[in-house]
Design a protein around this motif. Structure first.
Motif, PDB file in Angstrom:
ATOM      1  N   GLY A 125      49.939   2.030 -64.976  1.00 58.34           N
ATOM      2  CA  GLY A 125      50.982   1.821 -65.974  1.00 58.34           C
ATOM      3  C   GLY A 125      52.099   2.820 -65.857  1.00 58.34           C
ATOM      4  O   GLY A 125      52.433   3.324 -64.799  1.00 58.34           O
ATOM      5  N   GLY A 126      52.675   3.151 -66.985  1.00 56.03           N
ATOM      6  CA  GLY A 126      53.810   4.059 -67.046  1.00 56.03           C
ATOM      7  C   GLY A 126      54.969   3.389 -67.773  1.00 56.03           C
ATOM      8  O   GLY A 126      54.935   3.292 -68.988  1.00 56.03           O
ATOM      9  N   PRO A 127      55.978   2.879 -67.007  1.00 56.79           N
ATOM     10  CA  PRO A 127      56.125   3.103 -65.567  1.00 56.79           C
ATOM     11  C   PRO A 127      56.380   4.574 -65.258  1.00 56.79           C
ATOM     12  O   PRO A 127      56.782   5.327 -66.134  1.00 56.79           O
ATOM     13  N   GLY A 128      56.108   4.926 -64.032  1.00 53.44           N
ATOM     14  CA  GLY A 128      56.328   6.294 -63.599  1.00 53.44           C
ATOM     15  C   GLY A 128      55.073   7.035 -63.213  1.00 53.44           C
ATOM     16  O   GLY A 128      55.147   8.115 -62.638  1.00 53.44           O
ATOM     17  N   ALA A 129      53.904   6.483 -63.539  1.00 57.66           N
ATOM     18  CA  ALA A 129      52.653   7.184 -63.254  1.00 57.66           C
ATOM     19  C   ALA A 129      52.260   7.032 -61.790  1.00 57.66           C
ATOM     20  O   ALA A 129      52.478   5.984 -61.178  1.00 57.66           O
ATOM     21  N   SER A 130      51.661   8.065 -61.247  1.00 56.45           N
ATOM     22  CA  SER A 130      51.155   8.039 -59.878  1.00 56.45           C
ATOM     23  C   SER A 130      49.840   7.278 -59.829  1.00 56.45           C
ATOM     24  O   SER A 130      48.855   7.669 -60.458  1.00 56.45           O
ATOM     25  N   GLY A 131      49.808   6.204 -59.072  1.00 53.12           N
ATOM     26  CA  GLY A 131      48.556   5.477 -58.908  1.00 53.12           C
ATOM     27  C   GLY A 131      47.541   6.258 -58.117  1.00 53.12           C
ATOM     28  O   GLY A 131      46.335   6.156 -58.361  1.00 53.12           O
ATOM     29  N   VAL A 132      48.004   7.071 -57.157  1.00 55.91           N
ATOM     30  CA  VAL A 132      47.093   7.878 -56.344  1.00 55.91           C
ATOM     31  C   VAL A 132      46.369   8.890 -57.224  1.00 55.91           C
ATOM     32  O   VAL A 132      45.135   8.990 -57.209  1.00 55.91           O
ATOM     33  N   GLU A 133      47.123   9.658 -57.987  1.00 57.77           N
ATOM     34  CA  GLU A 133      46.523  10.680 -58.844  1.00 57.77           C
ATOM     35  C   GLU A 133      45.598  10.056 -59.882  1.00 57.77           C
ATOM     36  O   GLU A 133      44.490  10.543 -60.125  1.00 57.77           O
ATOM     37  N   PHE A 134      46.041   8.968 -60.500  1.00 64.38           N
ATOM     38  CA  PHE A 134      45.224   8.298 -61.513  1.00 64.38           C
ATOM     39  C   PHE A 134      43.900   7.823 -60.932  1.00 64.38           C
ATOM     40  O   PHE A 134      42.832   8.084 -61.493  1.00 64.38           O
ATOM     41  N   THR A 135      43.954   7.124 -59.818  1.00 62.17           N
ATOM     42  CA  THR A 135      42.745   6.503 -59.273  1.00 62.17           C
ATOM     43  C   THR A 135      41.758   7.541 -58.770  1.00 62.17           C
ATOM     44  O   THR A 135      40.542   7.379 -58.929  1.00 62.17           O
ATOM     45  N   GLN A 136      42.253   8.630 -58.217  1.00 59.71           N
ATOM     46  CA  GLN A 136      41.342   9.667 -57.736  1.00 59.71           C
ATOM     47  C   GLN A 136      40.600  10.338 -58.882  1.00 59.71           C
ATOM     48  O   GLN A 136      39.519  10.884 -58.670  1.00 59.71           O
ATOM     49  N   GLY A 137      41.142  10.286 -60.086  1.00 61.60           N
ATOM     50  CA  GLY A 137      40.415  10.768 -61.255  1.00 61.60           C
ATOM     51  C   GLY A 137      39.620   9.691 -61.948  1.00 61.60           C
ATOM     52  O   GLY A 137      38.534   9.939 -62.481  1.00 61.60           O
ATOM     53  N   PHE A 138      40.118   8.456 -61.929  1.00 59.67           N
ATOM     54  CA  PHE A 138      39.540   7.368 -62.703  1.00 59.67           C
ATOM     55  C   PHE A 138      38.224   6.857 -62.127  1.00 59.67           C
ATOM     56  O   PHE A 138      37.334   6.452 -62.873  1.00 59.67           O
ATOM     57  N   VAL A 139      38.097   6.878 -60.805  1.00 62.73           N
ATOM     58  CA  VAL A 139      36.884   6.336 -60.191  1.00 62.73           C
ATOM     59  C   VAL A 139      35.638   7.052 -60.696  1.00 62.73           C
ATOM     60  O   VAL A 139      34.597   6.443 -60.928  1.00 62.73           O
ATOM     61  N   GLY A 140      35.733   8.345 -60.917  1.00 67.97           N
ATOM     62  CA  GLY A 140      34.559   9.084 -61.373  1.00 67.97           C
ATOM     63  C   GLY A 140      34.465   9.271 -62.866  1.00 67.97           C
ATOM     64  O   GLY A 140      33.441   9.765 -63.352  1.00 67.97           O
ATOM     65  N   SER A 141      35.494   8.846 -63.627  1.00 66.78           N
ATOM     66  CA  SER A 141      35.486   9.179 -65.050  1.00 66.78           C
ATOM     67  C   SER A 141      35.802   8.024 -65.979  1.00 66.78           C
ATOM     68  O   SER A 141      35.750   8.197 -67.191  1.00 66.78           O
ATOM     69  N   GLY A 142      36.138   6.842 -65.463  1.00 63.95           N
ATOM     70  CA  GLY A 142      36.471   5.754 -66.364  1.00 63.95           C
ATOM     71  C   GLY A 142      36.293   4.374 -65.774  1.00 63.95           C
ATOM     72  O   GLY A 142      36.155   3.399 -66.499  1.00 63.95           O
ATOM     73  N   LEU A 143      36.327   4.275 -64.441  1.00 61.02           N
ATOM     74  CA  LEU A 143      36.187   2.967 -63.807  1.00 61.02           C
ATOM     75  C   LEU A 143      34.808   2.387 -64.138  1.00 61.02           C
ATOM     76  O   LEU A 143      33.787   3.040 -63.931  1.00 61.02           O
ATOM     77  N   PRO A 144      34.761   1.170 -64.662  1.00 57.71           N
ATOM     78  CA  PRO A 144      33.470   0.585 -65.039  1.00 57.71           C
ATOM     79  C   PRO A 144      32.500   0.479 -63.855  1.00 57.71           C
ATOM     80  O   PRO A 144      32.906   0.327 -62.698  1.00 57.71           O
TER      81      PRO A 144
END
Length: 538
Positions: A125-144
């Protein structure tokens, strides 16, 4: 010099907050003790062709090439960030000239751990958010659960964000300056808004140059299809959060035959009149604020007394008159100290940041208790404001807010005649919405001084999104940033879609928050098993 944090507006509030990705401010907004009821929103959808200035564009792409991947290249993958791999996607800088200059976009993936189906592309989302930074954190902390086994989880930095090709108009020192009062009481306020906005526009034109002409959602959609193609996926499997749903819906309009599965969580319908959009969002934030205030008697931490809203509005008046000391240091290792003060501008952003998730409410309580105390102290409110606008633990600042306003202005044709916008509108909204009305109403329709939009998003009608595979739309009943009504609108616009409702006071739901939501949506992504129609999860 005091400044407002955004290059092309003041409509600002709407553009600043419009659709921020799965925002997570609560953990690091805790600072050390010793530092160094609005009416229901109206529909946002325009389905009457006589209601807008232009009819929606036809399905397909009338500017770029039919197969974007033919003009794109992906570098070899290399290890990065633990279990992730990174690569670079090279695409045309201007999709109207696909054989001309190119631009590089950062890409990351978490390779599938089991029997691989293909790629799952994610946008935060964002717009403006880094998808790289988000996904590298999300996989271990929020991705179902259940997705990393079957998919390469992939994301990218949309053009204008993230790495070297980002819109970055504001220096770290600029972000440290006090925010101006974002509402207008007199001519001095108008003069200050005009001065600050003109300076911000000039700064962004100098810093970003011709990049401003090639960002925007439809260009990003072409980048997304190029990435899908070079990854070798016949059909797109996609999860878009918040503004990522705008990307997803434009993809459905441009490339309807290239979708395998799509989840749209926290919907922002593209092509909506910006004033209508800002009003709906103002209503959503006022509604969620009222839920926060109504919950006060149940929270021992709430400092707002017997009439919480009156107490909060009194604080607004106090902080319009004087600023309070607000130095802090985050309670994490190697955190840089921050010296500053809090006025009404910082208060609005701190409150907004805390309404994205009800788990943040106790931290907002702490900030308000400090501000109402004797002596008044604004350290937690400033920490909330700073983190929302992109301050990092080391004291540097991300570029999300600059990219956010630039992309939003690339997506809308409308421009304010003056930076302060229609003040009569702001006055009307303030009467309707006591806390948020004036803040969201100032500056509309926004984008004063922005370059002319090359490809503004136009309204969708039902005919534009027909003949598609099933799409899952998720809406949260008390989502402030992307009100539930937009999910209902999207479900009506997308032929054959299924609406999943989450009852809660949060922004986005498919993130290991609800077993009910996860158990319905994950089998759809993996096995194409469509959830039950009109599923409601609490």
């Amino acid at each position: 010099m005091r400044r407002r944090p955004s290059p092309f507006l003041v409509a600002a509030a709407a553009l600043l907050l419009v659709v921020s990705a799965c925002t997570d401010v609560e953990p690091t907004a805790v600072v050390r003790d010793d530092p160094a009821g609005a009416d229901a929103p109206t529909s946002t959808t325009t389905t009457d062709p006589d209601a807008g200035s232009d009819p929606p564009p036809p399905v397909g792409d009338d500017l770029g090439p039919d197969v974007p991947a033919d003009f794109a290249a992906l570098s070899p993958w290399a290890p990065c960030a633990g279990s992730f791999e990174c690569a670079t996607l090279t695409v045309p800088r201007d999709w109207a000239d696909p054989e001309g200059d190119t631009i590089d976009l950062a890409v990351t993936r978490h390779p599938a751990e089991g029997d691989r189906i293909g790629s799952l592309l994610v946008n935060p989302g964002g717009p403006g958010a880094s998808g790289v930074e988000f996904t590298q954190g999300f996989v271990g902390s929020g991705l179902p659960d259940g997705l990393t086994e079957r998919f390469d989880v992939v994301s990218w930095d949309p053009r204008g964000t993230g790495g070297a090709n980002r819109v970055d108009c504001t220096t770290d020192q600029d972000w440290l300056e006090p925010d101006i009062d974002p509402t207008v009481e007199d001519q001095a306020d108008i003069d200050l808004i005009r001065t600050e906005t003109a300076a911000a526009v000039a700064r962004c034109e100098q810093a970003a140059g011709d990049l401003l002409a090639v960002v925007g959602t439809r260009a990003t959609v072409r980048d997304l299809d190029a990435l899908r193609g070079v990854l070798g996926d016949e059909g797109l499997t996609y999860v878009g959060y918040s503004y990522g749903t705008t990307i997803g819906m434009e993809y459905l309009r441009m490339y309807p035959g290239r979708v395998r599965a799509m989840v749209l969580d926290g919907v922002s319908v593209p092509g909506v009149d910006p004033i209508v959009d800002a009003h709906v969002q103002a209503q959503g934030f006022e509604r969620t604020l009222d839920a926060y205030l109504a919950d006060c008697p149940r929270r021992a931490t709430c400092p707002l007394g017997e009439d919480p809203k009156a107490t909060l509005l009194d604080l607004v008046a106090r902080l319009e008159a004087e600023r309070i000391e607000a130095s802090y240091q985050l309670g994490v290792d190697d955190a840089a100290p921050r010296d500053g003060t809090v006025g009404v501008g910082e208060l609005y952003i701190a409150v907004a940041a805390s309404l994205y998730d009800d788990s943040s409410w106790p931290i907002l309580d702490q900030g308000l208790e400090e501000a109402l105390g004797t002596p008044a102290q604004g350290r937690t409110l400033l920490a909330l404001r700073d983190q929302y606008l992109g301050r990092q633990v080391d004291g540097t600042w991300a570029d999300d807010a600059d990219a956010r306003s630039t992309i939003r202005c690339a997506d809308q044709a409308e421009r304010s005649e003056q930076p302060e916008g229609d003040l009569a509108l702001a006055e009307d909204w303030a009467a309707e919405l006591p806390f948020w009305g004036a803040w969201f109403g100032t500056g509309n329709p926004g984008c004063w001084g922005a370059p002319e939009a090359v490809e503004p998003l136009l309204p969708l009608d039902e005919a534009a999104l027909a003949g598609l595979p099933p799409v899952v739309v998720i809406g949260t009943t008390n989502d402030p940033a992307t009100p539930y009504e937009q999910a209902e609108d999207a479900a009506e616009l997308i032929d054959g879609s299924v609406l999943v409702t989450y009852e809660g006071d949060v922004h986005t739901a498919y993130r290991s928050l609800s077993d009910c939501v996860d158990d319905a949506v994950t089998p759809y992504l993996v096995d194409l098993a469509v959830p039950p129609s009109d599923l409601v999860c609490a």
